[in-house]
Write a protein that holds these residues in place. Structure first.
Motif, PDB file in Angstrom:
ATOM      1  N   UNK A   1       0.862  -1.185   0.000  1.00 56.43           N
ATOM      2  CA  UNK A   1       0.000   0.000   0.000  1.00 56.43           C
ATOM      3  C   UNK A   1       0.896   1.231   0.000  1.00 56.43           C
ATOM      4  N   UNK A   2       0.677   2.095  -0.977  1.00 52.91           N
ATOM      5  CA  UNK A   2       1.426   3.352  -1.049  1.00 52.91           C
ATOM      6  C   UNK A   2       0.461   4.477  -0.669  1.00 52.91           C
ATOM      7  N   UNK A   3       0.711   5.124   0.469  1.00 50.55           N
ATOM      8  CA  UNK A   3      -0.117   6.216   0.980  1.00 50.55           C
ATOM      9  C   UNK A   3       0.593   7.535   0.676  1.00 50.55           C
TER      10      UNK A   3
ATOM     11  N   UNK B   1       4.400   7.095   1.110  1.00 51.22           N
ATOM     12  CA  UNK B   1       4.880   6.184   2.140  1.00 51.22           C
ATOM     13  C   UNK B   1       4.372   4.785   1.849  1.00 51.22           C
ATOM     14  N   UNK B   2       5.137   3.773   2.238  1.00 55.08           N
ATOM     15  CA  UNK B   2       4.805   2.387   1.915  1.00 55.08           C
ATOM     16  C   UNK B   2       4.330   1.675   3.166  1.00 55.08           C
ATOM     17  N   UNK B   3       3.225   0.949   3.024  1.00 55.82           N
ATOM     18  CA  UNK B   3       2.713   0.081   4.079  1.00 55.82           C
ATOM     19  C   UNK B   3       2.791  -1.348   3.561  1.00 55.82           C
ATOM     20  N   UNK B   4       3.519  -2.213   4.280  1.00 56.63           N
ATOM     21  CA  UNK B   4       3.716  -3.588   3.839  1.00 56.63           C
ATOM     22  C   UNK B   4       2.942  -4.591   4.683  1.00 56.63           C
ATOM     23  N   UNK B   5       2.579  -4.203   5.881  1.00 59.14           N
ATOM     24  CA  UNK B   5       1.911  -5.138   6.791  1.00 59.14           C
ATOM     25  C   UNK B   5       0.455  -5.336   6.368  1.00 59.14           C
ATOM     26  N   UNK B   6       0.054  -6.581   6.256  1.00 58.64           N
ATOM     27  CA  UNK B   6      -1.312  -6.884   5.851  1.00 58.64           C
ATOM     28  C   UNK B   6      -2.283  -6.651   7.015  1.00 58.64           C
ATOM     29  N   UNK B   7      -3.568  -6.470   6.661  1.00 63.52           N
ATOM     30  CA  UNK B   7      -4.592  -6.268   7.680  1.00 63.52           C
ATOM     31  C   UNK B   7      -5.400  -5.010   7.414  1.00 63.52           C
ATOM     32  N   UNK B   8      -6.109  -4.515   8.454  1.00 63.03           N
ATOM     33  CA  UNK B   8      -6.961  -3.324   8.371  1.00 63.03           C
ATOM     34  C   UNK B   8      -6.135  -2.101   8.764  1.00 63.03           C
ATOM     35  N   UNK B   9      -6.213  -1.049   7.942  1.00 65.84           N
ATOM     36  CA  UNK B   9      -5.460   0.176   8.203  1.00 65.84           C
ATOM     37  C   UNK B   9      -6.393   1.380   8.035  1.00 65.84           C
ATOM     38  N   UNK B  10      -5.955   2.526   8.573  1.00 65.54           N
ATOM     39  CA  UNK B  10      -6.750   3.759   8.536  1.00 65.54           C
ATOM     40  C   UNK B  10      -5.931   4.847   7.871  1.00 65.54           C
ATOM     41  N   UNK B  11      -6.601   5.660   7.047  1.00 64.89           N
ATOM     42  CA  UNK B  11      -5.972   6.812   6.422  1.00 64.89           C
ATOM     43  C   UNK B  11      -6.914   8.006   6.501  1.00 64.89           C
ATOM     44  N   UNK B  12      -6.385   9.165   6.262  1.00 64.30           N
ATOM     45  CA  UNK B  12      -7.200  10.374   6.261  1.00 64.30           C
ATOM     46  C   UNK B  12      -7.905  10.517   4.924  1.00 64.30           C
ATOM     47  N   UNK B  13      -9.218  10.555   4.918  1.00 69.73           N
ATOM     48  CA  UNK B  13      -9.928  10.682   3.641  1.00 69.73           C
ATOM     49  C   UNK B  13      -9.649  12.025   2.978  1.00 69.73           C
TER      50      UNK B  13
END
Length: 357
Positions: free
Chosen positions: A55-57, A64-76
């Motif tokens: 996931x690239x946020x 920024x890169x997110x590699x860990x699987x699962x549920x994540x939160x971002x700013x809409x």
């Protein structure tokens, strides 16, 4: 007058109720809108990431890169999400993956010996840097495909048609792979080549295809014959070595036996010579008798009669027995054994006389 006031009071009450109803409806509508807005914002701020995904946020243009699987939160609306696969992906070159038909503009090539050939490949790649994959180039997959097609044509042009179709496939694949990996490292677009494989290679006409099939069959027959010859060699060489070892061992045993026999005869002759030096005459007589005992049993005896005819008697003992049976002895009355002894004595006497002389 009283009636008019009463009517005004009723109208005021109705207006008050209407205003209260409008306020309630507005509150309900506002609550519904707020609820849906909150749900929309909540849904837009939560995302799920699988194990085979990056996931690239992006926040205000900073990724920024997110590699860990699962549920994540971002700013809409503030943070933007892009998912990139971690798995190995691929694409064909020179053929359609759905139908398997050649794509002539990609597969049709010319070899070093100026022959035409249809060659198709399958390219496998994976993303190593999701940020560079998304932002370092507009379309990294198109770049990889163009580079691959360029190096394929360049490499195929270095080989003759026979190598491309039959024996040189592995070498061609390895050469193309090395060139692409080196170029991707220079481009640094966030992807890496995993493998490139020749799916099919054949001439453009059926006659040439049949000719190359015949060549391939001949080469396979050659390899089969070589394998059979090597197998027979591996079987025959140990057998020949075993036979040679057996022959050498037999020869060594015979040599040892003859050497021992010669040593024994030498020792016997040395003993006999020592006895001869002590008693030369007796030793000669004993040796003579021993020799006669070996010679006379197989000796031919020929008798010549007075009329010129001859008669052969085999062996000497048979003649002696025949004479003893026919005459009962010799003419002087002695037996056949006496005759034989006389022959031995005369012979021995002659030997002794010779020795004395």
């Amino acid at each position: 007058m009283f009636k008019k006031k009463k009517k005004d009071t009723v109208d005021e009450q109705q207006d008050s109720q209407s205003r209260k109803s409008g306020i309630k409806i507005g509150k309900v509508a506002g609550g519904v809108i707020v609820f849906f807005l909150a749900g929309y914002l909540l849904v837009g701020s939560i995302y799920s990431l699988k194990e085979n995904e990056y996931a690239v946020i992006t926040t205000f243009g900073v990724p920024g890169v997110v590699e860990e699987s699962g549920i994540h939160v971002k700013l809409p609306y503030i943070q933007r999400l892009a998912k990139v696969p971690k798995t190995i992906n691929g694409f064909p070159i020179g053929y359609e993956s759905e139908t398997g038909n050649f794509v002539d503009k990609e597969s049709f090539m010319i070899t070093r010996d100026y022959n035409f050939v249809n060659v198709d490949f399958y390219v496998e790649y994976r993303v190593t840097d999701p940020v560079k994959y998304l932002f370092a180039s507009e379309d990294p997959i198109s770049i990889l495909k163009n580079l691959t097609q360029s190096y394929i044509r360049d490499t195929i042009g270095l080989y003759d048609v026979d190598s491309v179709i039959t024996t040189g496939k592995n070498e061609i694949q390895a050469s193309i792979k090395e060139k692409i990996i080196t170029r991707l490292d220079e481009e640094d677009i966030g992807i890496q080549l995993v493998n490139i494989t020749i799916q099919d290679a054949e001439p453009p006409t059926q006659e040439v295809i049949n000719a190359f099939k015949n060549v391939e069959n001949a080469k396979q027959g050659k390899e089969t014959s070589i394998n059979r010859a090597n197998q027979k060699r591996n079987e025959d060489i140990p057998a020949a070595r075993a036979a040679a070892d057996e022959t050498v061992k037999t020869a060594q045993a015979q040599a040892e036996e003859r050497i021992n026999e010669a040593k024994g005869q030498t020792a016997r002759l040395n003993e006999l010579y020592a006895e001869y030096q002590k008693y030369p005459l007796i030793t000669k007589q004993r040796m003579f008798y021993e020799a006669m005992e070996e010679i006379l049993p197989t000796m031919k005896v020929i008798i010549e009669k007075s009329d010129g005819t001859t008669q052969t008697m085999l062996p000497l003992e048979s003649f002696a027995d025949f004479t003893a049976a026919g005459n009962g002895g010799n003419a002087d009355g002695s037996s056949a054994n006496d005759t034989v002894n006389t022959v031995k004595s005369d012979t021995a006497g002659g030997t002794e006389s010779a020795e004395s002389e």
